[in-house]
Design a protein around this motif. Structure first.
Motif, mmCIF file in Angstrom:
data_model
loop_
_atom_site.group_PDB
_atom_site.id
_atom_site.type_symbol
_atom_site.label_atom_id
_atom_site.label_comp_id
_atom_site.label_asym_id
_atom_site.label_seq_id
_atom_site.Cartn_x
_atom_site.Cartn_y
_atom_site.Cartn_z
ATOM 1 N N PHE A 34 0.838 -1.190 0.000
ATOM 2 C CA PHE A 34 0.000 0.000 0.000
ATOM 3 C C PHE A 34 0.874 1.241 0.000
ATOM 4 N N LYS A 35 0.296 2.347 -0.437
ATOM 5 C CA LYS A 35 0.960 3.657 -0.417
ATOM 6 C C LYS A 35 0.290 4.505 0.656
ATOM 7 N N ALA A 36 1.007 5.468 1.191
ATOM 8 C CA ALA A 36 0.487 6.311 2.270
ATOM 9 C C ALA A 36 -0.750 7.097 1.848
ATOM 10 N N ASP A 37 -0.886 7.402 0.570
ATOM 11 C CA ASP A 37 -2.039 8.185 0.130
ATOM 12 C C ASP A 37 -3.213 7.327 -0.365
ATOM 13 N N ASP A 38 -3.115 5.999 -0.244
ATOM 14 C CA ASP A 38 -4.253 5.119 -0.573
ATOM 15 C C ASP A 38 -5.381 5.367 0.422
ATOM 16 N N SER A 39 -6.617 5.238 -0.036
ATOM 17 C CA SER A 39 -7.756 5.414 0.873
ATOM 18 C C SER A 39 -7.958 4.141 1.695
ATOM 19 N N LEU A 40 -8.473 4.312 2.899
ATOM 20 C CA LEU A 40 -8.723 3.148 3.749
ATOM 21 C C LEU A 40 -9.816 2.271 3.167
ATOM 22 N N PRO A 56 2.429 -4.224 4.150
ATOM 23 C CA PRO A 56 3.412 -3.154 4.268
ATOM 24 C C PRO A 56 3.007 -1.914 3.462
ATOM 25 N N VAL A 57 3.435 -0.780 3.959
ATOM 26 C CA VAL A 57 3.227 0.493 3.272
ATOM 27 C C VAL A 57 4.605 0.953 2.799
ATOM 28 N N VAL A 58 4.703 1.257 1.501
ATOM 29 C CA VAL A 58 5.985 1.650 0.920
ATOM 30 C C VAL A 58 5.861 2.993 0.216
ATOM 31 N N ASN A 59 7.005 3.639 0.019
ATOM 32 C CA ASN A 59 7.025 4.888 -0.753
ATOM 33 C C ASN A 59 7.321 4.548 -2.218
ATOM 34 N N ASP A 60 7.550 5.564 -3.031
ATOM 35 C CA ASP A 60 7.791 5.352 -4.461
ATOM 36 C C ASP A 60 9.097 4.608 -4.748
ATOM 37 N N LYS A 61 10.017 4.594 -3.780
ATOM 38 C CA LYS A 61 11.290 3.879 -3.945
ATOM 39 C C LYS A 61 11.226 2.464 -3.381
ATOM 40 N N THR A 71 -6.782 -4.064 12.155
ATOM 41 C CA THR A 71 -7.026 -3.303 13.384
ATOM 42 C C THR A 71 -6.986 -1.805 13.122
ATOM 43 N N ASP A 72 -6.034 -1.372 12.309
ATOM 44 C CA ASP A 72 -5.947 0.047 11.969
ATOM 45 C C ASP A 72 -7.202 0.496 11.217
ATOM 46 N N CYS A 73 -7.701 -0.349 10.338
ATOM 47 C CA CYS A 73 -8.920 -0.027 9.582
ATOM 48 C C CYS A 73 -10.137 -0.001 10.507
ATOM 49 N N ILE A 74 -10.185 -0.897 11.458
ATOM 50 C CA ILE A 74 -11.294 -0.930 12.414
ATOM 51 C C ILE A 74 -11.302 0.335 13.260
ATOM 52 N N LYS A 75 -10.128 0.842 13.592
ATOM 53 C CA LYS A 75 -10.058 2.118 14.325
ATOM 54 C C LYS A 75 -10.746 3.218 13.544
ATOM 55 N N HIS A 76 -10.508 3.261 12.246
ATOM 56 C CA HIS A 76 -11.159 4.254 11.381
ATOM 57 C C HIS A 76 -12.671 4.075 11.403
ATOM 58 N N ASP A 88 -14.341 10.918 6.643
ATOM 59 C CA ASP A 88 -13.250 11.874 6.667
ATOM 60 C C ASP A 88 -12.593 11.872 5.284
ATOM 61 N N THR A 89 -12.393 13.032 4.717
ATOM 62 C CA THR A 89 -11.749 13.093 3.401
ATOM 63 C C THR A 89 -10.279 12.709 3.495
ATOM 64 N N ASN A 90 -9.740 12.710 4.694
ATOM 65 C CA ASN A 90 -8.343 12.342 4.898
ATOM 66 C C ASN A 90 -8.242 10.946 5.513
ATOM 67 N N ASN A 91 -9.093 10.039 5.044
ATOM 68 C CA ASN A 91 -9.026 8.681 5.590
ATOM 69 C C ASN A 91 -8.027 7.858 4.779
ATOM 70 N N THR A 92 -6.770 8.263 4.871
ATOM 71 C CA THR A 92 -5.713 7.614 4.109
ATOM 72 C C THR A 92 -4.904 6.672 4.980
ATOM 73 N N VAL A 93 -4.184 5.797 4.321
ATOM 74 C CA VAL A 93 -3.300 4.858 4.996
ATOM 75 C C VAL A 93 -2.301 5.609 5.868
ATOM 76 N N GLY A 94 -1.771 6.719 5.345
ATOM 77 C CA GLY A 94 -0.776 7.490 6.087
ATOM 78 C C GLY A 94 -1.261 7.975 7.434
ATOM 79 N N LYS A 95 -2.574 8.196 7.554
ATOM 80 C CA LYS A 95 -3.136 8.679 8.816
ATOM 81 C C LYS A 95 -3.288 7.556 9.846
ATOM 82 N N TYR A 96 -3.523 6.341 9.399
ATOM 83 C CA TYR A 96 -3.838 5.238 10.311
ATOM 84 C C TYR A 96 -2.759 4.160 10.432
ATOM 85 N N MET A 97 -1.764 4.168 9.558
ATOM 86 C CA MET A 97 -0.748 3.111 9.586
ATOM 87 C C MET A 97 0.159 3.242 10.814
ATOM 88 N N VAL A 98 0.799 2.160 11.157
ATOM 89 C CA VAL A 98 1.813 2.136 12.212
ATOM 90 C C VAL A 98 3.152 2.403 11.541
#
Length: 156
Positions: A34-40, A56-61, A71-76, A88-98
């Protein structure tokens, strides 16, 4: 009467050093990432579709920057949908990931990895190279697969 040996016939492999079974032998290399800007909502759909509990969440590299789990998704869900709040319009992976992620070395013995699972209560460990790039993931199920193989090769 002489002393009898109850050891039985000697196996030719006795005395030979066993090969180490490494994390790299059992880790999964074809991962759903997943990418940090993917939606939950997108993440939840993929977790269900592929029957996985996180990834795992990875960047462009392809460098590991976090982990997102059920569990992170359930929190949302509990923070918004339960209270009938607008999404929330900002319900992205980056907001909820560990972001504080434990990793595991690809050259670690698989049974040392099993101890790490027990002591950390984690379900998966990402495997990264020396530059921090994601190269695989080891799950508890991978350790079980290794244990079955060892049982098949050594236990009678």
């Amino acid at each position: 009467m002489g002393i009898k040996s109850f050891q039985g016939k000697r196996d030719e492999s006795q005395g030979k050093k066993e090969e180490q079974i490494l994390v790299s032998d059992y880790m999964t290399t074809k991962l759903i990432t997943f990418k940090a800007d993917d939606s939950l909502d997108q993440v939840i759909s993929l977790l269900i579709k592929y029957k996985i509990s996180g990834g795992p969440v990875v960047n462009d590299k392809n460098e590991l920057i976090g982990i997102i789990s059920e569990t992170d998704c359930i929190k949302h869900i509990s923070e918004s949908k339960y209270y009938n709040m607008p999404s929330d319009t900002n319900n992205t992976v980056g907001k909820y990931m560990v972001t504080d992620v434990d990793t595991i070395d690809k050259n670690m013995n698989i049974f040392d990895a099993a101890f790490k699972f027990i002591s950390s209560h984690r379900r998966r460990f990402p495997v990264v190279d020396t530059k921090g790039k994601l190269i695989g993931q080891l799950s508890q199920k991978d350790v079980l697969k290794a244990a079955i193989k060892v049982k098949g090769n050594t236990w009678k």
